[in-house]
Design a protein around this motif. Sequence first.
Motif, PDB file in Angstrom:
ATOM      1  N   ASP A  29      39.025  36.219  43.781  1.00 28.79           N
ATOM      2  CA  ASP A  29      39.735  36.087  42.507  1.00 28.79           C
ATOM      3  C   ASP A  29      41.234  36.206  42.765  1.00 28.79           C
ATOM      4  O   ASP A  29      41.679  37.203  43.328  1.00 28.79           O
ATOM      5  CB  ASP A  29      39.250  37.196  41.563  1.00 28.79           C
ATOM      6  CG  ASP A  29      39.838  37.085  40.172  1.00 28.79           C
ATOM      7  OD1 ASP A  29      40.485  36.072  39.868  1.00 28.79           O
ATOM      8  OD2 ASP A  29      39.622  38.031  39.382  1.00 28.79           O
ATOM      9  N   THR A  31      43.434  36.393  40.380  1.00 25.59           N
ATOM     10  CA  THR A  31      44.065  37.198  39.334  1.00 25.59           C
ATOM     11  C   THR A  31      43.733  38.673  39.544  1.00 25.59           C
ATOM     12  O   THR A  31      42.792  39.012  40.264  1.00 25.59           O
ATOM     13  CB  THR A  31      43.584  36.802  37.919  1.00 25.59           C
ATOM     14  OG1 THR A  31      42.261  37.324  37.703  1.00 25.59           O
ATOM     15  CG2 THR A  31      43.592  35.294  37.730  1.00 25.59           C
ATOM     16  N   ASN A  56      38.964  43.217  34.874  1.00 25.74           N
ATOM     17  CA  ASN A  56      37.933  43.697  35.823  1.00 25.74           C
ATOM     18  C   ASN A  56      36.954  44.686  35.196  1.00 25.74           C
ATOM     19  O   ASN A  56      36.325  45.478  35.909  1.00 25.74           O
ATOM     20  CB  ASN A  56      38.558  44.326  37.078  1.00 25.74           C
ATOM     21  CG  ASN A  56      39.100  43.292  38.047  1.00 25.74           C
ATOM     22  OD1 ASN A  56      39.011  42.090  37.798  1.00 25.74           O
ATOM     23  ND2 ASN A  56      39.634  43.758  39.170  1.00 25.74           N
ATOM     24  N   GLU A 181      34.838  38.402  30.940  1.00 20.35           N
ATOM     25  CA  GLU A 181      35.753  38.324  32.090  1.00 20.35           C
ATOM     26  C   GLU A 181      35.816  36.897  32.606  1.00 20.35           C
ATOM     27  O   GLU A 181      34.829  36.152  32.537  1.00 20.35           O
ATOM     28  CB  GLU A 181      35.250  39.258  33.211  1.00 20.35           C
ATOM     29  CG  GLU A 181      36.239  39.525  34.321  1.00 20.35           C
ATOM     30  CD  GLU A 181      37.341  40.540  33.961  1.00 20.35           C
ATOM     31  OE1 GLU A 181      37.314  41.080  32.824  1.00 20.35           O
ATOM     32  OE2 GLU A 181      38.228  40.761  34.788  1.00 20.35           O
ATOM     33  N   GLU A 183      37.300  34.888  36.157  1.00 22.67           N
ATOM     34  CA  GLU A 183      37.924  34.966  37.478  1.00 22.67           C
ATOM     35  C   GLU A 183      38.334  33.563  37.898  1.00 22.67           C
ATOM     36  O   GLU A 183      37.594  32.602  37.657  1.00 22.67           O
ATOM     37  CB  GLU A 183      36.951  35.512  38.528  1.00 22.67           C
ATOM     38  CG  GLU A 183      36.543  36.949  38.320  1.00 22.67           C
ATOM     39  CD  GLU A 183      35.539  37.396  39.375  1.00 22.67           C
ATOM     40  OE1 GLU A 183      35.690  38.516  39.878  1.00 22.67           O
ATOM     41  OE2 GLU A 183      34.613  36.614  39.692  1.00 22.67           O
TER      42      GLU A 183
HETATM   43 CA   LIG Z   1      39.400  39.953  38.281  1.00 25.35          CA
END
Ligand SMILES: [Ca+2]
Length: 357
Positions: A29, A31, A56, A181, A183
């Motif tokens: 990932d 980010t 996360n 989330e 990614e």
């Molecule tokens: Ca992440």
Amino acid sequence: MQNSPSKILGLLACLPLAVVISTAYAQSDVTQPGDPVIASSSNSPGSEGVANAIDNTQAKYLNRDSANDANPSGFVVTPSVGITRVTGMTITSANDAPERDPKTVILEGSNDTQVGGWNDPTNTWVLIAGVTNIPLFTARFQTQAFFFQNFKPYRHYRWTVLATQSDLTGTHNSCCMQVAEVELLGSTLPPDVTQPGDPVIASSSNSPGSEGVANAIDNTQAKYLNRDSANDANPSGFVVTPSIGSSLVTGMTITSANDAPERDPKTVILEGSNDADIGGWNNPTNTWTFIAGATNIPLFTARFQTQTFLFDNFTPYKHYRWTVLATQSDLTGTHNSCCMQVAEVELLGTAAPQDVT
Ligand SMILES: [Ca+2]
Ligand SMILES: [Ca+2]
Ligand SMILES: [Ca+2]
Ligand SMILES: [Ca+2]
């Protein structure tokens, strides 16, 4: 001498491990929590804002603009690790309401210096990938991964949900889009395999004394200028032999010089050689193999602007020949009767794997 079976088994055992490591590196990932994010709008509950998309944790990002799929929603993120090449994404469904999960998502990239907002007209966005008909998330906090081909590195990413799963779930979505989330899977750019002082050979000595070939790789804005490319009459460039030894190059950067955009490169080819010695720029005893070509390079819209080009290459080389076949010339509105010039060239890659036996 024969390889013993145990040695071969050992090598085979190592192989999958090596693959796993490289895969993990390539698909991490890019980010991280705290990276600058811009929501498509502020139409979110206070505790379910955009930062949750990349925090996360299972905390969700919810945006009501996508009620009845009336409007897209999503976010812009600027990875703090810098310029990255993204070739995949994961989406994790939120805690409830499967009808709010994404069904159609697009990912775009931008290399603008700054992003003025979610949909600021001053920004340029390029489509990287579209993921349509995402299968139903069959569980809450379920992660689906999507991979795509992309050779372009970007500073900023815009992740947009165009449609939710809504009626496919049996429940019409009159609420919103939500995700636990997101990614963006990729990697930072490989480093420059050249360094100031590496042996370089100019295509010719047709340069001003202070603008010689060593400037092409000196890690400063000082430029390399070669007059052979006046009127694009002849190619110009250089050969470099990275002092780190054999390397695997999968990209390059070109930084425009201080003035005269008509002199910037427009068509460049990169070749490699594993000859023991290089006899000169174009010595008939040397063998050169084409690695990559960059044609129709976009205009450099600023001085000292860097453009990055990535490509597939699986062959390591000891020497590289970087050649400009055409300059931007008339595209800039000014005919280039002078020369080719660049502030800097980087060859992006890694040291070639070494024989460990
Ligand atoms: Ca992440
Ligand atoms: Ca989250
Ligand atoms: Ca330079
Ligand atoms: Ca460099």
